[in-house]
Design a protein around this motif. Structure first.
Motif, short mmCIF file in Angstrom:
data_model
loop_
_atom_site.label_atom_id
_atom_site.label_comp_id
_atom_site.label_asym_id
_atom_site.label_seq_id
_atom_site.Cartn_x
_atom_site.Cartn_y
_atom_site.Cartn_z
N LYS A 14 -45.06 5.68 43.76
CA LYS A 14 -46.21 5.60 42.88
C LYS A 14 -47.14 6.76 43.17
N SER A 15 -47.63 7.35 42.12
CA SER A 15 -48.57 8.45 42.26
C SER A 15 -49.98 7.91 42.48
N PHE A 16 -50.77 8.60 43.27
CA PHE A 16 -52.14 8.17 43.53
C PHE A 16 -52.98 8.19 42.26
N PHE A 17 -52.73 9.14 41.38
CA PHE A 17 -53.54 9.31 40.17
C PHE A 17 -52.95 8.61 38.95
N LYS A 18 -51.78 8.05 39.07
CA LYS A 18 -51.13 7.38 37.95
C LYS A 18 -50.84 5.94 38.31
N ASN A 19 -50.80 5.08 37.33
CA ASN A 19 -50.55 3.66 37.56
C ASN A 19 -49.09 3.28 37.36
N PHE A 20 -48.22 4.25 37.21
CA PHE A 20 -46.81 3.93 37.00
C PHE A 20 -45.95 4.69 38.00
N SER A 21 -44.76 4.20 38.20
CA SER A 21 -43.83 4.80 39.16
C SER A 21 -42.99 5.88 38.50
N GLN A 22 -42.46 6.75 39.34
CA GLN A 22 -41.51 7.74 38.87
C GLN A 22 -40.17 7.04 38.63
N GLU A 23 -39.16 7.83 38.34
CA GLU A 23 -37.81 7.29 38.16
C GLU A 23 -37.38 6.55 39.43
N PRO A 24 -36.61 5.49 39.29
CA PRO A 24 -36.12 4.79 40.48
C PRO A 24 -35.31 5.72 41.38
N GLN A 25 -35.38 5.48 42.68
CA GLN A 25 -34.63 6.25 43.65
C GLN A 25 -33.26 5.60 43.83
N VAL A 26 -32.21 6.40 43.72
CA VAL A 26 -30.84 5.91 43.86
C VAL A 26 -30.38 6.18 45.29
N ILE A 27 -29.88 5.13 45.95
CA ILE A 27 -29.45 5.22 47.34
C ILE A 27 -27.96 4.88 47.44
N PRO A 28 -27.16 5.78 48.01
CA PRO A 28 -25.73 5.47 48.19
C PRO A 28 -25.54 4.28 49.14
N TRP A 29 -24.58 3.44 48.83
CA TRP A 29 -24.30 2.26 49.65
C TRP A 29 -23.96 2.65 51.09
N CYS A 30 -23.35 3.80 51.27
CA CYS A 30 -22.96 4.24 52.62
C CYS A 30 -24.16 4.57 53.50
N LYS A 31 -25.34 4.67 52.94
CA LYS A 31 -26.56 4.97 53.71
C LYS A 31 -27.18 3.72 54.32
N ILE A 32 -26.63 2.55 54.00
CA ILE A 32 -27.14 1.31 54.59
C ILE A 32 -26.71 1.24 56.05
N ILE A 33 -27.69 1.00 56.92
CA ILE A 33 -27.43 0.86 58.35
C ILE A 33 -27.26 -0.62 58.70
N LYS A 34 -28.12 -1.47 58.16
CA LYS A 34 -28.10 -2.89 58.49
C LYS A 34 -28.75 -3.69 57.37
N ILE A 35 -28.15 -4.83 57.03
CA ILE A 35 -28.75 -5.80 56.11
C ILE A 35 -29.15 -6.99 56.96
N GLY A 36 -30.46 -7.20 57.07
CA GLY A 36 -30.99 -8.29 57.87
C GLY A 36 -31.45 -9.45 57.02
N ILE A 37 -32.18 -10.37 57.64
CA ILE A 37 -32.66 -11.55 56.94
C ILE A 37 -33.67 -11.17 55.87
N ASP A 38 -34.62 -10.28 56.21
CA ASP A 38 -35.69 -9.91 55.29
C ASP A 38 -35.63 -8.47 54.82
N THR A 39 -34.86 -7.63 55.48
CA THR A 39 -34.87 -6.20 55.17
C THR A 39 -33.49 -5.61 55.06
N ILE A 40 -33.45 -4.46 54.40
CA ILE A 40 -32.27 -3.62 54.37
C ILE A 40 -32.70 -2.29 54.96
N LEU A 41 -32.06 -1.88 56.06
CA LEU A 41 -32.39 -0.61 56.70
C LEU A 41 -31.44 0.47 56.21
N VAL A 42 -32.01 1.59 55.76
CA VAL A 42 -31.21 2.72 55.28
C VAL A 42 -31.62 3.96 56.05
#
Length: 76
Positions: free
Chosen positions: A45-73
């Motif tokens: 999110k930009s400080f001066f804008k109320n909307f987000s940029q394009e979604p960030q795409v993350i490769p599945w191989c960048k996942i380190i750990k899927i926990g109870i509450d979080t996904i670490l990449v």
């Protein structure tokens, strides 16, 4: 490990490289074999804008750990 899309959407995605919270999973992209290739999180999110940029795409191989509450990449 079996996990549903609904369960993935509830987890906060965190980049272990800089400790930044990236948001929650928005979308999944699959290959022709039905395996997850990438997932999307909200764009910054930009400080001066109320909307987000394009979604960030993350490769599945960048996942380190899927926990109870979080996904670490690792996005270095």
């Amino acid at each position: 490990m079996n996990i549903s899309y609904c369960e993935l959407r509830e987890k906060e995605v965190i980049n272990i490289f800089d400790g930044k919270k990236l948001g929650r999973v928005l979308d999944l992209n699959f290959d022709d074999k039905g395996q997850i290739r990438t997932f999307s999180v909200p764009g910054e999110k930009s400080f001066f804008k109320n909307f987000s940029q394009e979604p960030q795409v993350i490769p599945w191989c960048k996942i380190i750990k899927i926990g109870i509450d979080t996904i670490l990449v690792d996005l270095c």
